[in-house]
Design a protein around this motif. Structure first.
Motif, PDB file in Angstrom:
ATOM      1  N   ALA A 246       0.822  -1.157   0.045  1.00 11.94           N
ATOM      2  CA  ALA A 246      -0.042   0.068  -0.125  1.00 11.94           C
ATOM      3  C   ALA A 246       0.799   1.121  -0.042  1.00 11.94           C
ATOM      4  O   ALA A 246       0.451   2.209  -0.832  1.00 11.94           O
ATOM      5  CB  ALA A 246      -0.947  -0.120   1.153  1.00 11.94           C
ATOM      6  N   ARG A 249       1.467   2.477  -3.426  1.00 12.59           N
ATOM      7  CA  ARG A 249       0.398   2.734  -4.075  1.00 12.59           C
ATOM      8  C   ARG A 249       0.415   4.265  -3.798  1.00 12.59           C
ATOM      9  O   ARG A 249      -0.085   5.085  -4.708  1.00 12.59           O
ATOM     10  CB  ARG A 249      -0.641   1.857  -3.933  1.00 12.59           C
ATOM     11  CG  ARG A 249      -1.340   1.608  -5.037  1.00 12.59           C
ATOM     12  CD  ARG A 249      -2.041   0.392  -4.668  1.00 12.59           C
ATOM     13  NE  ARG A 249      -1.762  -0.871  -4.820  1.00 12.59           N
ATOM     14  CZ  ARG A 249      -2.092  -2.017  -4.091  1.00 12.59           C
ATOM     15  NH1 ARG A 249      -3.199  -2.043  -3.390  1.00 12.59           N
ATOM     16  NH2 ARG A 249      -1.375  -3.006  -4.281  1.00 12.59           N
ATOM     17  N   VAL A 250       0.644   4.709  -2.327  1.00  8.53           N
ATOM     18  CA  VAL A 250       0.405   6.053  -2.052  1.00  8.53           C
ATOM     19  C   VAL A 250       1.393   6.740  -2.858  1.00  8.53           C
ATOM     20  O   VAL A 250       0.708   8.038  -3.288  1.00  8.53           O
ATOM     21  CB  VAL A 250       0.632   6.160  -0.555  1.00  8.53           C
ATOM     22  CG1 VAL A 250       0.752   7.573  -0.133  1.00  8.53           C
ATOM     23  CG2 VAL A 250      -0.448   5.296   0.362  1.00  8.53           C
ATOM     24  N   SER A 252       2.296   6.548  -6.140  1.00  2.50           N
ATOM     25  CA  SER A 252       1.394   6.912  -7.389  1.00  2.50           C
ATOM     26  C   SER A 252       0.555   7.766  -7.144  1.00  2.50           C
ATOM     27  O   SER A 252       0.218   8.856  -7.784  1.00  2.50           O
ATOM     28  CB  SER A 252       1.257   5.546  -7.877  1.00  2.50           C
ATOM     29  OG  SER A 252       2.050   4.706  -7.469  1.00  2.50           O
ATOM     30  N   LEU A 253      -0.303   7.531  -6.416  1.00  4.95           N
ATOM     31  CA  LEU A 253      -1.565   8.371  -5.949  1.00  4.95           C
ATOM     32  C   LEU A 253      -1.142   9.956  -5.713  1.00  4.95           C
ATOM     33  O   LEU A 253      -1.592  10.841  -6.284  1.00  4.95           O
ATOM     34  CB  LEU A 253      -2.347   7.917  -4.867  1.00  4.95           C
ATOM     35  CG  LEU A 253      -3.342   6.657  -5.231  1.00  4.95           C
ATOM     36  CD1 LEU A 253      -4.090   5.886  -3.869  1.00  4.95           C
ATOM     37  CD2 LEU A 253      -4.190   6.977  -6.433  1.00  4.95           C
ATOM     38  N   LEU A 254      -0.076   9.955  -4.701  1.00  9.24           N
ATOM     39  CA  LEU A 254       0.305  11.517  -4.485  1.00  9.24           C
ATOM     40  C   LEU A 254       0.820  12.117  -5.663  1.00  9.24           C
ATOM     41  O   LEU A 254       0.581  13.096  -6.005  1.00  9.24           O
ATOM     42  CB  LEU A 254       1.445  11.324  -3.309  1.00  9.24           C
ATOM     43  CG  LEU A 254       0.937  11.588  -1.865  1.00  9.24           C
ATOM     44  CD1 LEU A 254       1.836  11.670  -1.046  1.00  9.24           C
ATOM     45  CD2 LEU A 254       0.224  13.015  -1.713  1.00  9.24           C
ATOM     46  N   LEU A 256      -0.052  11.426  -8.902  1.00  5.50           N
ATOM     47  CA  LEU A 256      -0.906  11.822  -9.626  1.00  5.50           C
ATOM     48  C   LEU A 256      -1.824  13.324  -9.229  1.00  5.50           C
ATOM     49  O   LEU A 256      -2.190  14.026 -10.098  1.00  5.50           O
ATOM     50  CB  LEU A 256      -2.082  10.762  -9.594  1.00  5.50           C
ATOM     51  CG  LEU A 256      -1.915   9.616 -10.847  1.00  5.50           C
ATOM     52  CD1 LEU A 256      -3.176   8.560 -10.791  1.00  5.50           C
ATOM     53  CD2 LEU A 256      -1.921  10.600 -12.191  1.00  5.50           C
ATOM     54  N   LEU A 257      -1.988  13.188  -8.005  1.00  2.81           N
ATOM     55  CA  LEU A 257      -2.664  14.397  -7.175  1.00  2.81           C
ATOM     56  C   LEU A 257      -2.101  15.600  -7.510  1.00  2.81           C
ATOM     57  O   LEU A 257      -2.184  16.646  -7.880  1.00  2.81           O
ATOM     58  CB  LEU A 257      -2.730  13.941  -5.884  1.00  2.81           C
ATOM     59  CG  LEU A 257      -3.626  14.890  -5.128  1.00  2.81           C
ATOM     60  CD1 LEU A 257      -5.250  14.690  -5.463  1.00  2.81           C
ATOM     61  CD2 LEU A 257      -3.618  14.831  -3.429  1.00  2.81           C
TER      62      LEU A 257
END
Ligand code: UDP
Ligand code: MG
Length: 346
Positions: A246, A249-250, A252-254, A256-257
């Protein structure tokens, strides 16, 4: 008379035939070891009477610098076999537990601390859940932590939050290393190939029938705990990275954001420049933006580093511990059940 009550039913005595190995990691526990051994002896006698269960204890000396090893060597095999495994240095509790598991010669395995905090008297109940009720993993959990300091409670809280974050198979909060595994759970645990071990998590992860037993740990008989906040934090990063990706994954999410926000910001600057013709004085916002992005990037590189470090240690495939010395003492009455050849082979 004891024989009449020895086997309540056929399936229970079949289960009990596997026997029980009690694994006790010890690091500088010289002061209380003899007393613990006596209590374990009494426990073994009761288990023998009640279930016909043959027991052994495996003391794993994790590089103690006091007289622990000498004392362990001298412990008599009065009602249970005694194995002493001495590691070549301090490898940490998880490695010591692994060494105990590797040397256990009976079917079921019970892990308990050597500082008197895990009462041998409770073991009878744990064994009952295994033999009478057919559970595979009987784990104990602290009923409450009111006698622990606030910082300790806080670090434990962070520990479980981190470890369980994003994990599919949650580790029950407050579950301890004091646990009993049935022969098939032991077999499952032995199949896991990884070097980075996090026992509580792994024995939870294997599944089978699990049951929780609440108990109140006794105060440490002597000495002080070796698990300070730093060590607990290390263990939680270990637990977290062994069970979930996880945190990756954070990243990649951060990313993107941030990219999205930057895009919007760029649009608004363009709009301001083109429509209202303002030049951009925004030096502070630039610095803040740079620092935020830099910080997030560093954190995420650190997170990736944790996993890369893990891959490195798995790839190196170094042994988890080295044994400097190993001895087995069997009880006289038991010698028929313990194949001499096997003892000699070790
Ligand atoms: N222990 C060990 N190796 C270590 C640290 C601890 O074998 O590097 C043993 C220790 O002797 C004890 C058990 O692990 O039997 C639990 O340690 P401790 O009491 O320090 O931890 P706590 O009970 O505070 O979690
Ligand atoms: Mg302790």
């Amino acid at each position: 008379m004891t024989l009449a009550t020895a086997s309540p039913n056929a399936s229970a005595s079949r289960t009990a035939a596997a026997g029980l190995s009690i694994v006790v990691p010890v690091l500088n526990e010289a002061a209380g070891l003899a007393a613990l051994h006596e209590r374990l002896g009494a426990l073994a006698t009761r288990l023998k009477q009640r279930y016909g269960l043959a027991c052994e204890v495996v003391y794993v000396d994790d590089g103690s610098s006091d007289a622990t090893l000498e004392i362990a060597r001298g412990l008599p095999p009065t009602s249970l076999d005694v194995q002493v495994v001495s590691l070549s240095r301090n490898f940490g509790k998880e490695a010591a537990l692994m060494a105990g598991l590797d040397h256990a010669r009976r079917g079921a395995v019970l892990f308990m601390d050597g500082d008197g905090q895990h009462a041998p008297e409770l073991v009878e109940r744990l064994v009952g859940h295994w033999i009478d009720d057919g559970y595979d993993v009987v784990f104990t959990a602290k009923a409450h932590r009111s006698n622990e300091s606030a910082t300790r409670r806080f670090s434990v809280k962070i520990f479980y939050t981190l470890v369980n974050w994003g994990a599919r198979q949650k580790i029950p909060e407050d579950a301890g290393d004091f646990r009993l595994l049935s022969p098939r759970a032991v077999a499952a645990l032995r199949q896991l190939p990884e070097r980075n071990r996090f026992f509580k998590g792994l024995s939870n992860w294997i599944g089978f029938r699990q049951i929780r037993v609440d108990y109140e740990p006794a105060p440490r008989a002597h000495g002080v705990t070796t698990f300070n906040i730093g060590r607990l934090l290390g263990l939680s990063i270990e637990g977290l990275t062994s069970f979930t990706v996880a945190p990756l994954r954070v990243a990649s999410l951060l990313g993107l954001l941030l990219a999205f926000v930057a895009f919007l910001f760029g649009l608004s600057i363009l709009w301001e420049t083109v429509v209202s013709g303002k030049s951009v004085p925004g030096y502070p916002s630039l610095v803040v933006g740079l620092m935020t992005i830099g910080g997030v990037q560093l954190i995420m590189i650190g997170v990736m580093g944790e996993y890369i470090g893990k891959i490195l240690s798995e790839i190196k495939a170094r042994p988890i511990y080295f044994v400097a010395e190993h001895s087995v003492k069997t009880t006289d009455s038991d010698s028929a059940e313990t194949p001499a050849a096997r003892t000699a082979a070790e």
